[in-house]
Scaffold this motif. Structure first.
Motif, PDB file in Angstrom:
ATOM      1  N   CYS A 327     -60.180  16.483  -3.653  1.00  0.00           N
ATOM      2  CA  CYS A 327     -60.620  15.235  -4.279  1.00  0.00           C
ATOM      3  C   CYS A 327     -62.129  15.071  -4.103  1.00  0.00           C
ATOM      4  O   CYS A 327     -62.653  15.184  -3.006  1.00  0.00           O
ATOM      5  N   ILE A 328     -62.831  14.796  -5.213  1.00  0.00           N
ATOM      6  CA  ILE A 328     -64.284  14.640  -5.122  1.00  0.00           C
ATOM      7  C   ILE A 328     -64.699  13.175  -5.304  1.00  0.00           C
ATOM      8  O   ILE A 328     -65.814  12.862  -5.719  1.00  0.00           O
ATOM      9  N   CYS A 329     -63.757  12.305  -4.961  1.00  0.00           N
ATOM     10  CA  CYS A 329     -63.980  10.862  -5.078  1.00  0.00           C
ATOM     11  C   CYS A 329     -65.313  10.443  -4.437  1.00  0.00           C
ATOM     12  O   CYS A 329     -66.029   9.602  -4.984  1.00  0.00           O
ATOM     13  N   ILE A 332     -68.114  11.209  -6.624  1.00  0.00           N
ATOM     14  CA  ILE A 332     -68.092  10.311  -7.777  1.00  0.00           C
ATOM     15  C   ILE A 332     -68.662   8.954  -7.384  1.00  0.00           C
ATOM     16  O   ILE A 332     -69.501   8.389  -8.091  1.00  0.00           O
ATOM     17  N   CYS A 342     -63.626  16.911 -11.664  1.00  0.00           N
ATOM     18  CA  CYS A 342     -62.605  17.176 -10.640  1.00  0.00           C
ATOM     19  C   CYS A 342     -61.491  18.030 -11.236  1.00  0.00           C
ATOM     20  O   CYS A 342     -60.948  17.702 -12.292  1.00  0.00           O
ATOM     21  N   LEU A 344     -58.538  18.320 -10.413  1.00  0.00           N
ATOM     22  CA  LEU A 344     -57.216  17.698 -10.415  1.00  0.00           C
ATOM     23  C   LEU A 344     -57.082  16.564 -11.441  1.00  0.00           C
ATOM     24  O   LEU A 344     -55.984  16.128 -11.746  1.00  0.00           O
ATOM     25  N   TYR A 345     -58.218  16.119 -11.974  1.00  0.00           N
ATOM     26  CA  TYR A 345     -58.236  14.937 -12.851  1.00  0.00           C
ATOM     27  C   TYR A 345     -57.314  15.105 -14.059  1.00  0.00           C
ATOM     28  O   TYR A 345     -57.464  16.039 -14.842  1.00  0.00           O
ATOM     29  N   CYS A 349     -53.593  14.926 -10.579  1.00  0.00           N
ATOM     30  CA  CYS A 349     -53.928  13.554 -10.172  1.00  0.00           C
ATOM     31  C   CYS A 349     -53.932  12.634 -11.385  1.00  0.00           C
ATOM     32  O   CYS A 349     -54.731  12.820 -12.303  1.00  0.00           O
ATOM     33  N   VAL A 355     -54.052  11.190  -6.199  1.00  0.00           N
ATOM     34  CA  VAL A 355     -54.405  11.997  -5.031  1.00  0.00           C
ATOM     35  C   VAL A 355     -55.458  11.257  -4.209  1.00  0.00           C
ATOM     36  O   VAL A 355     -55.390  11.193  -2.994  1.00  0.00           O
ATOM     37  N   GLY A 356     -56.443  10.711  -4.891  1.00  0.00           N
ATOM     38  CA  GLY A 356     -57.528  10.031  -4.178  1.00  0.00           C
ATOM     39  C   GLY A 356     -57.581   8.559  -4.536  1.00  0.00           C
ATOM     40  O   GLY A 356     -56.969   8.096  -5.506  1.00  0.00           O
ATOM     41  N   CYS A 358     -59.898   6.880  -5.818  1.00  0.00           N
ATOM     42  CA  CYS A 358     -60.519   6.577  -7.109  1.00  0.00           C
ATOM     43  C   CYS A 358     -59.497   6.538  -8.245  1.00  0.00           C
ATOM     44  O   CYS A 358     -59.789   6.025  -9.315  1.00  0.00           O
ATOM     45  N   MET A 359     -58.319   7.148  -8.029  1.00  0.00           N
ATOM     46  CA  MET A 359     -57.267   7.079  -9.047  1.00  0.00           C
ATOM     47  C   MET A 359     -56.273   5.969  -8.725  1.00  0.00           C
ATOM     48  O   MET A 359     -55.480   5.564  -9.566  1.00  0.00           O
ATOM     49  N   CYS A 366     -61.970   7.117 -11.591  1.00  0.00           N
ATOM     50  CA  CYS A 366     -60.952   8.023 -12.168  1.00  0.00           C
ATOM     51  C   CYS A 366     -59.854   7.221 -12.878  1.00  0.00           C
ATOM     52  O   CYS A 366     -59.439   7.558 -13.982  1.00  0.00           O
TER      53      CYS A 366
HETATM   54  S1  SF4 Z   1     -59.019  10.568  -7.374  1.00  0.00           S
HETATM   55 FE1  SF4 Z   1     -57.998  12.320  -8.326  1.00  0.00          FE
HETATM   56  S2  SF4 Z   1     -59.170  12.788 -10.170  1.00  0.00           S
HETATM   57 FE2  SF4 Z   1     -60.436  11.455  -8.876  1.00  0.00          FE
HETATM   58  S3  SF4 Z   1     -61.669  12.848  -7.696  1.00  0.00           S
HETATM   59 FE3  SF4 Z   1     -59.870  12.413  -6.439  1.00  0.00          FE
HETATM   60  S4  SF4 Z   1     -58.384  14.011  -6.940  1.00  0.00           S
HETATM   61 FE4  SF4 Z   1     -59.986  14.057  -8.525  1.00  0.00          FE
END
Ligand code: SF4
Lengths: 382, 96
Positions: A327-329, A332, A342, A344-345, A349, A355-356, A358-359, A366
């Motif tokens: 996760c690169i939240c 971001i 990301c 996984l976006y 995710c 996953v993070g 931000c989602m 996200c």
């Molecule tokens: S919340 Fe999900 S989509 Fe956003 S950076 Fe984390 S893993 Fe990626």
């Protein structure tokens, strides 16, 4: 969904605000940006509600190509650090009743989220505000803790409730964060290309626009306070880009119907009589000096950290590796990556399987992009 | 959660105001409002507290935009959900 992709659609949506005016302002924004004569011109806003409005009304489609409007650390849930979630998780696991804002429920801690403890029988209840948490605490003898998250706008409510007096079985686990210091961190990041900030109107309604004056002078960056309506955002951006163009590191208030230079004095008094700022980590970003709000000593009796023993090592000794490592939240929230960067976006995710943070959060970049398609027409970070 | 929700003050009882949110009357706390309010004023509210008095002549199209948002948005619309959450954070009208 509600993705408005071009000027006409935006205009049609703004029937209360004169579609012509929106078109005119978009043209002005483009003109001012282009008059700088280089690209990209990058500005940052620090508010999930601004991102919601930008994405929902499709504003990026009318921003000029040369302008990057980047969301920074404007999601309090997203920057709540893992150990803070762990503290709430451990309290719930100890049998304490934990009240939380809904957005916090599914935010992962190092091993579990509050939703996980709830599924295992922990008493975790979602509330809309601290007032409701106090009401629920009044109906029981059990120890109740309000997991308090949010920026200064929300922290003032927590402060007011504490000042008004709470029942004996009620305490607060503060994960409140304070926005002005993190702007300094972002401005100092070596990777940063931010040339100006759009400040969140309602946080500034509390602090006053003057709070940004020293920042603007010290970092040589303009700050424009603005509201949340599409025309407010366009007007704020026009002013901000003008200040960038003219090299004027000033503070401008484009939201005078809600924000004054001094801000809301009674709210500031309540805030600072209950909380003191301390340094702490913001998830994925950095240690932010004075970025966290903690209860002052005279409110030790309502401070869950001092009322209960919370042994975080209990969790950390068995933290498993999981997807959150991808996760690169944090990047971001720091404005150096976009959700589309990301891996996984949108696949591993999404809002049903976040996953993070931000989602998870309705203010997370996200989540906002996933719902409104904010990544369309965007020129950064992917 | 920074969005807040505006409403019109209907009446005041000590530290609490009855506020009309698009036809729904709720109680809002006035502990930290920036200046005294009176019926007919608008207030911007956040998690159950009024944080700013807005004069009626300044509320302009803000109310209309919120109304449109609440009326037309899909169930899962994030912005509308946040506004509904803000209204949810206020207290229901007291029966007494
Ligand atoms: S919340 Fe999900 S989509 Fe956003 S950076 Fe984390 S893993 Fe990626």
């Amino acid at each position: 969904m509600n993705v408005l992709r071009n000027r006409d659609e935006l205009g049609a949506h703004l029937r209360f605000q004169e579609p012509g005016k929106a078109r005119e302002m978009a043209a002005t924004l483009a003109h001012v940006t282009r008059s700088i004569g280089r690209e990209p011109v990058s500005v940052m806003h620090v508010c999930g509600s601004h991102e919601q409005a930008i994405a929902r009304y499709g504003l990026r489609a009318v921003f000029p190509r040369e302008l990057d409007v980047i969301m920074g650390p404007g999601c309090p849930v997203c920057v709540t650090d893992v150990p803070e979630v762990d503290e709430a998780v451990l309290l719930a696991a100890q049998g304490v009743r934990v009240f939380t804002y809904g957005d916090m429920l599914r935010v992962p801690g190092s091993v579990k989220s509050l939703a996980d403890v709830k599924a295992e029988g922990g008493k975790v209840d979602v509330v809309y505000g601290i007032g409701q948490a106090v009401q629920l605490a009044c109906e029981t003898q059990e120890e109740c803790v309000f997991f308090a998250s949010g920026f200064e706008t929300t922290a003032v409510a927590t402060a007011a409730v504490i000042l008004a007096g709470v029942p004996e079985n009620f305490s607060v686990l503060s994960a409140h964060k304070y926005i002005p210091p993190v702007m300094e961190i972002v401005a100092e990041m070596p990777q940063t290309r931010i040339e100006g900030f759009l400040a969140a109107g309602h946080a500034a309604a509390i602090t006053g626009s003057a709070i940004f004056e020293r920042f603007a002078e010290r970092y040589k960056l303009p700050v424009v306070v603005t509201g949340f309506e599409p025309l407010d955002i366009l007007a704020g951006l026009i002013r901000l880009v003008e200040l960038v163009r003219d090299g004027r590191a000033e503070v401008a208030n484009m939201y005078p119907r809600c924000v004054t230079r001094e801000g809301n004095r009674p709210a500031q008094e309540a805030l600072w009589s209950v909380f003191r700022p301390i340094g702490g980590r913001w998830r994925g970003i950095a240690h932010v000096p004075n970025g966290n709000l903690r209860l002052r000593d005279r409110f030790a009796h309502v401070d869950a950290r001092r009322r209960f023993t919370i042994d975080l090592h209990q969790l950390w000794d068995r933290a498993p590796a999981n997807l959150t490592q991808h996760c690169i939240c944090g990047d971001i929230m720091a404005g150096i990556a976009a959700p589309t960067g990301c891996s996984l976006y949108g696949n591993q995710c999404d809002p049903d399987h976040p996953v993070g943070a931000c989602m998870v959060s309705s203010e997370g970049t996200c989540r906002i992009w996933h719902q409104y398609g904010g990544h369309l027409d965007l020129g950064y970070g992917s | 959660m920074c969005l807040g929700v505006p409403g019109e003050v209907v009446s005041i009882d000590g530290n609490t105001a009855t506020v009309d949110f698009f036809g729904v009357r709720r109680q809002v706390r006035l502990d930290i409002v920036d200046e005294p309010v009176k019926p007919g004023d608008y207030v911007m509210n956040h998690v159950g507290f009024a944080i700013r008095r807005i004069a009626p002549e300044e509320i302009g199209e803000t109310i209309a935009l919120y109304e449109l948002l609440l009326r037309t948005a899909a169930e899962e619309d994030l912005m509308a959900a946040d506004v509904r959450g803000e209204i949810g954070a206020t207290e229901g009208e007291r029966s007494a």
